[in-house]
Design an enzyme around this catalytic site. Structure first.
Site, short mmCIF file in Angstrom:
data_model
loop_
_atom_site.label_atom_id
_atom_site.label_comp_id
_atom_site.label_asym_id
_atom_site.label_seq_id
_atom_site.Cartn_x
_atom_site.Cartn_y
_atom_site.Cartn_z
N LYS A 9 0.73 7.24 -3.56
CA LYS A 9 0.82 8.66 -3.95
C LYS A 9 2.10 9.24 -3.38
CE LYS A 9 -0.10 10.39 0.34
NZ LYS A 9 0.87 11.13 1.17
N ASP A 134 -7.19 12.07 2.98
CA ASP A 134 -6.51 11.68 1.74
C ASP A 134 -7.36 10.78 0.85
OD1 ASP A 134 -4.28 13.06 2.48
OD2 ASP A 134 -3.02 11.32 2.87
#
Length: 280
Positions: A9, A134
């Protein structure tokens, strides 16, 4: 044999807008995935044992996020099955690309399917939050606006450019960055419309520039080609390009002592694609 992707990401910006009473920073950020991944192989077994066959050097297995994710799912669902796990590791450690969290998310999603434990995506995300702030965004697999400590997610539709991602040969200590007295902790809150208009910055970047000159050098170098920004607390940095050829041309000029990859931005992660192929 099906290999399960654990994609990287990027944090397109990162603001700190305050702190909770427990000391955790209140964040605003936007996550987008890229088509560059670790790859995980799972072989279910009937003996109930969880065996991590590709452990990270120097990390005790009980602290490894993949092992912890498998054990957490097994215990919470009273699953009697075990698994052998192998990882083909491509994402750099300590780069801010979310490799550990992504590996944990893929482990939860894949084993929920292979063990037939029957949890919903939202239930998996709640488990993932116990492993790291996350992890849920990787489980949902959608580009997202995030607030809180990173767990309050709102899906986003963003442009999907080509990125050049550069990782200098240094691991940044997230703790060192977040305890730095010069870190800005009172940003004016951002809006999604502001993000889409090109506003926002990574407030950790000035701190990391001061602590890790090699990251500053990489940012300055990449900014010659396109505006460069750090993802998370680094050390990886990135810049967007209109086409793959422009990103590859910049990569060809990169100093050889850095790691660089060209990858496509994705609003839907490769893990979602993999899950759809399994019929889930």
């Amino acid at each position: 044999m099906l290999l399960w992707p654990a994609p990287a990401k990027l944090n397109l910006f990162l603001h700190i807008i305050g702190r909770r009473e427990d000391g955790y920073h209140l964040l605003q950020t936007a996550f987008q995935f890229v088509d560059y991944c670790d790859w995980l192989e799972f072989r279910p077994s009937a003996d109930g044992r969880i065996e991590h066959l590709s452990p990270l050097p120097g990390v005790p297995v009980e602290h490894d996020l993949v092992y912890r994710a498998a054990l957490l799912l097994q215990q919470r669902t009273a699953c009697s099955q075990g698994v052998e796990v192998r990882i083909r590791k491509h994402l750099p450690m300590g780069g801010g690309l979310g490799g550990g969290s992504s590996d944990a998310a893929t482990t939860l999603v894949a084993l929920n399917h292979l063990w037939e434990t029957g949890l919903s995506i939202s239930q998996l995300a709640q488990l993932g939050l116990e492993l790291g702030a996350d992890v849920p965004v990787f489980i949902y697999g959608r580009a997202a606006w995030a607030e809180g400590v990173g767990e309050q997610l709102q899906p986003l539709e963003l442009p999907e450019p080509w990125y050049l991602i550069v990782t200098p040969a240094v691991q940044v200590s997230t703790r060192e960055v977040f305890i730095a007295p010069e870190l800005t902790r009172d940003c004016k809150p951002m809006t999604i419309s502001g993000l889409l208009a090109g506003e926002g910055e990574n407030v950790c970047e000035p701190v990391v520039r001061g602590l890790y000159p090699v990251v500053a050098d990489a940012l300055d170098w990449l900014s010659q080609f396109s505006p460069a920004r750090m993802t998370g607390t680094g050390s990886s940095i990135f810049a967007a390009f209109d086409g793959k050829s422009q990103a590859l041309a910049a990569l060809a000029c990169m100093p050889s002592h850095w790691q660089g990859i060209v990858a496509k931005g994705c609003n839907y992660s490769l893990l979602l694609d993999c899950l759809e192929k399994t019929g889930c």
